[in-house]
Design a protein around this motif. Structure first.
Motif, PDB file in Angstrom:
ATOM      1  N   PHE A  74       6.116   7.938   6.279  1.00 23.00           N
ATOM      2  CA  PHE A  74       7.379   8.097   5.486  1.00 23.00           C
ATOM      3  C   PHE A  74       7.735   6.887   4.551  1.00 23.00           C
ATOM      4  CE2 PHE A  74      12.199   7.547   4.948  1.00 23.00           C
ATOM      5  CZ  PHE A  74      12.111   8.824   4.515  1.00 23.00           C
ATOM      6  N   GLU A  75       7.591   5.630   5.418  1.00 22.01           N
ATOM      7  CA  GLU A  75       7.772   4.317   4.494  1.00 22.01           C
ATOM      8  C   GLU A  75       7.244   3.990   3.305  1.00 22.01           C
ATOM      9  OE1 GLU A  75       8.293  -0.365   5.614  1.00 22.01           O
ATOM     10  OE2 GLU A  75       7.617   1.188   7.259  1.00 22.01           O
ATOM     11  N   ASN A  76       5.787   4.640   3.372  1.00 22.03           N
ATOM     12  CA  ASN A  76       4.965   4.179   2.206  1.00 22.03           C
ATOM     13  C   ASN A  76       4.488   5.404   1.436  1.00 22.03           C
ATOM     14  OD1 ASN A  76       4.748   1.315   2.599  1.00 22.03           O
ATOM     15  ND2 ASN A  76       3.399   1.850   4.494  1.00 22.03           N
ATOM     16  N   LYS A  77       5.320   6.504   1.514  1.00 17.28           N
ATOM     17  CA  LYS A  77       5.098   7.668   0.511  1.00 17.28           C
ATOM     18  C   LYS A  77       5.781   7.085  -0.823  1.00 17.28           C
ATOM     19  CE  LYS A  77       5.720  12.408  -0.096  1.00 17.28           C
ATOM     20  NZ  LYS A  77       4.658  13.480   0.283  1.00 17.28           N
ATOM     21  N   THR A  78       4.948   7.077  -1.804  1.00 16.72           N
ATOM     22  CA  THR A  78       5.872   6.598  -2.991  1.00 16.72           C
ATOM     23  C   THR A  78       5.358   7.411  -4.312  1.00 16.72           C
ATOM     24  OG1 THR A  78       5.422   4.754  -4.546  1.00 16.72           O
ATOM     25  CG2 THR A  78       3.438   5.161  -3.324  1.00 16.72           C
ATOM     26  N   PRO A  79       6.267   8.455  -4.476  1.00 11.79           N
ATOM     27  CA  PRO A  79       6.335   9.496  -5.635  1.00 11.79           C
ATOM     28  C   PRO A  79       6.244   8.878  -7.015  1.00 11.79           C
ATOM     29  CG  PRO A  79       8.213   9.591  -4.581  1.00 11.79           C
ATOM     30  CD  PRO A  79       7.369   9.003  -3.619  1.00 11.79           C
ATOM     31  N   ILE A  99       0.802  -1.095  -0.034  1.00 10.33           N
ATOM     32  CA  ILE A  99       0.121  -0.098   0.070  1.00 10.33           C
ATOM     33  C   ILE A  99       0.880   1.268   0.132  1.00 10.33           C
ATOM     34  CG2 ILE A  99      -1.975   1.196   1.153  1.00 10.33           C
ATOM     35  CD1 ILE A  99      -2.623  -1.908   0.596  1.00 10.33           C
ATOM     36  N   GLY A 100       0.213   2.172  -0.663  1.00 11.15           N
ATOM     37  CA  GLY A 100       1.441   3.514  -0.754  1.00 11.15           C
ATOM     38  C   GLY A 100       0.351   4.623  -1.003  1.00 11.15           C
ATOM     39  N   TYR A 101       0.998   5.684  -0.952  1.00  8.52           N
ATOM     40  CA  TYR A 101       0.372   7.017  -1.200  1.00  8.52           C
ATOM     41  C   TYR A 101       1.283   8.180  -1.797  1.00  8.52           C
ATOM     42  CZ  TYR A 101       2.600   9.463   2.692  1.00  8.52           C
ATOM     43  OH  TYR A 101       3.468   9.892   3.385  1.00  8.52           O
ATOM     44  N   GLN A 102       0.719   9.219  -2.375  1.00  6.81           N
ATOM     45  CA  GLN A 102       1.505  10.183  -3.041  1.00  6.81           C
ATOM     46  C   GLN A 102       0.308  11.715  -2.612  1.00  6.81           C
ATOM     47  OE1 GLN A 102       4.538  11.134  -3.188  1.00  6.81           O
ATOM     48  NE2 GLN A 102       3.715  13.364  -3.912  1.00  6.81           N
TER      49      GLN A 102
END
Length: 593
Positions: free
Chosen positions: A88-93, A78-81
């Motif tokens: 921090f760990e799952n921020k995925t630009p 799972i990630g977000y942008q």
């Protein structure tokens, strides 16, 4: 088969067979939660390996990531942008997770080959950007546009500029046969007609019955040449959402009286179009009501705290949540009444969609009036919207109310005594011009087809006047470097000039000729200011020609100064003076008090 299961199967099968699917269902139907199920089925059928869920607001990204998608962390990465730091760990630009939720602005930068993670490198000329990595993510994923056409009211180019960018991206993906899902409760037929004109598009339309009653929208959809409407009835859901709506159009003073008279007996959501009005409303009612204020000029820490307080107020069954548009498209509030400035009909419907969300509240809404109080605001308080859309919406609403009917702000078809908001929306937009005309539309769709480097794409978007729509400045309160506010540069300067004019004071380091001074946070947590400034556009032509050059000079100066000091840039921002920020009302407006 359960109706929602039938809806999902229809959406997914059309996506699988045609490559594109449109889901039109009421607010609170649970459209967002279809995304994990779509991804699971798509991976099993090997038609996609990821899903990117695009929404218009940062607040909505946080809500979906924390409350909805996180439940599936055992099944997917799972990630977000977005600009805010949620995790921090799952921020995925680069969208390098299987299930990603992102804001429209981040998605647009990436889709146009300008990676948000490398924006500074492209401007400094040290990299062309790794657009191929993002393209791989986008073109091997299902791209879900969840109310992404809704205009947030915060950008210079306005409703038409943002929708044109969404339109160009979606049509490009459809042409490449990249899987696309469009989800909405508020998509007028004139906008739907602009998508995938060379492609057969199937629309799953959720009604009470197979005939959709007297639905002008469904009829107009069916008359679009490349659209096939498939009605999926969900009688049980519709009947559980037949609320006792009561709509009134009043002046501002009557709206305030309504709030103070009723805040002790029911939870009320108030949405104002501009921050100044939201703060004024809050200051007026807070002595008589338990109230909380949320808007975009509050620091990230305060926004999170007050969002929690808003949920607490609603859970008590009384009090007032006062906000701007940041709350309108999907954030859970579950209030029992809405007081709102006039706006385009789809925005009002989204705001009303925050009411009656939980099973408990729905029961109340079936038994007592759900009041929607529309404030007949002056033009300067809805200037961010198309004037004709707002005026026509108000005229149609008043006409319906004067004929003894009311508006159903949830359901997509008429019922006894109620006209669906969708029919009002179709009447309002019946004579709207088409969005796809003009050289800018041709250019936007054309550039996506070519292998254009990030710097060239930036220059092209700048010439089309779209960079100001997407470029946000990060502002922090003095010595609170984690408490961030994202703001458009032009708006920041306008607020500073108001402070100077009205109070003969300053809130940021700003020079009229040179612009806004930048401060830099280094990797070892030192802060220093540099002799470089961000300057807004004074004229449209100058903006298109010079804005990117100005940004390039600023970004190069930032990194050159850091290198001279033997350190690394961690972040940079505009610093707001402490006396110009209030934890209660946010930035600037405490000075005007």
């Amino acid at each position: 088969m359960h109706s929602k299961e039938e809806v999902f199967n229809s959406v997914y099968n059309f996506l699988k067979d045609e490559g594109v699917s449109v889901l039109i269902a009421p607010t609170s139907y649970g459209k967002t939660l279809f995304s994990p199920s779509i991804l699971k089925a798509a991976k099993n059928d090997e038609i996609a390996y990821g899903l990117i869920h695009v929404v218009p607001y940062r607040a909505l990204v946080k809500d979906i990531y924390n409350s909805k998608f996180s439940k599936y962390s055992n099944e997917f990465s799972i990630g977000y942008q977005c600009m805010d730091l949620i995790d921090f760990e799952n921020k995925t630009p680069f969208f390098l997770r299987e299930l990603v939720v992102t804001t429209l602005d981040s998605y647009a930068w990436n889709a146009y080959g300008i990676p948000v993670a490398e924006f500074d490198k492209i401007l400094r000329g040290v990299s062309k950007g790794h657009a191929y990595a993002i393209n791989t993510s986008i073109y091997t994923s299902i791209n879900v546009f969840d109310e992404a056409h809704i205009f947030t009211g915060d950008v210079e180019n306005g409703e038409r500029g943002i929708f044109k960018m969404v339109l160009a991206i979606v049509n490009h993906l459809i042409e490449l046969q990249t899987p696309v899902v469009i989800e909405s409760a508020t998509l007028p037929s004139n906008k739907l007609a602009e998508f995938g004109k060379k492609k057969k598009i199937k629309v799953v339309y959720v009604c009470r019955t197979s005939t959709c009653g007297n639905s002008l929208q469904r009829y107009n959809y069916a008359n679009i040449s490349n659209v096939e409407v498939v009605v999926v009835p969900d009688k049980e859901w519709y009947e559980s959402n037949e609320f006792l709506w009561k709509t009134q159009v009043v002046g501002n003073s009557d709206a305030i009286s309504y709030i103070t008279d009723n805040c002790s007996s029911k939870p009320i959501l108030v949405i104002r179009n501009i921050v100044a009005r939201a703060i004024e409303t809050y200051n007026t009612v807070k002595s008589k009501c338990e109230a909380v204020l949320i808007h975009g000029l509050m620091g990230s820490k305060e926004r999170e705290r007050y969002a929690n307080e808003a949920r607490s107020i609603v859970s008590k069954g009384r009090g007032v949540v006062i906000a701007t548009q940041v709350i309108e498209a999907g954030v859970e509030v579950d209030a029992l009444a809405l007081v709102t400035d006039i706006a385009p009909i789809e925005n009002i419907a989204q705001r009303a969609g925050r009411l009656c969300r939980s099973d408990f509240r729905k029961q109340e809404c079936r038994e007592e009036n759900v009041e929607v109080i529309l404030i007949d605001s002056p033009r300067n308080e809805y200037v961010m919207y198309d004037e004709h859309s707002v005026k026509n919406a108000l005229e149609e609403l008043i006409n319906i109310l004067n004929h003894g009917k009311n508006i159903d702000w949830r359901l997509l078809e008429d019922r006894n005594g109620y006209t669906s908001f969708t029919n009002v929306m179709e009447l309002v937009y019946s004579n709207k011009v088409r969005y796809s005309k003009g050289l800018d539309n041709i250019a936007l769709e054309s550039v996506l087809k070519y292998d254009t480097f990030g710097d060239d794409m930036l220059m092209l978007l700048s010439k089309l006047g779209l960079i100001n729509s997407l470029y946000l400045v990060k502002m922090v309160v003095e010595e609170e470097y984690e408490n961030t506010i994202a703001i458009e540069l032009q708006r920041l300067i306008e607020l500073e000039e108001k402070v100077e004019k009205r109070k003969n004071a300053t809130c940021i380091d700003y020079d009229k000729k040179r612009g806004v001074k930048i401060h830099v946070l280094t990797s070892d947590n030192r802060v220093f200011e540099i002799d470089t400034y961000l300057k807004a556009c004074e004229k449209e032509k100058t903006c298109k020609e010079d804005f990117i050059d100005m940004l390039s000079r600023v970004y190069r100066k930032i990194y050159d100064e850091a290198r001279k000091k033997g350190t690394i840039v961690k972040d940079f921002f505009v610093v707001l003076k402490r006396n110009c920020y209030s934890n209660e009302v946010g930035a600037f407006y405490n000075v005007f008090a």
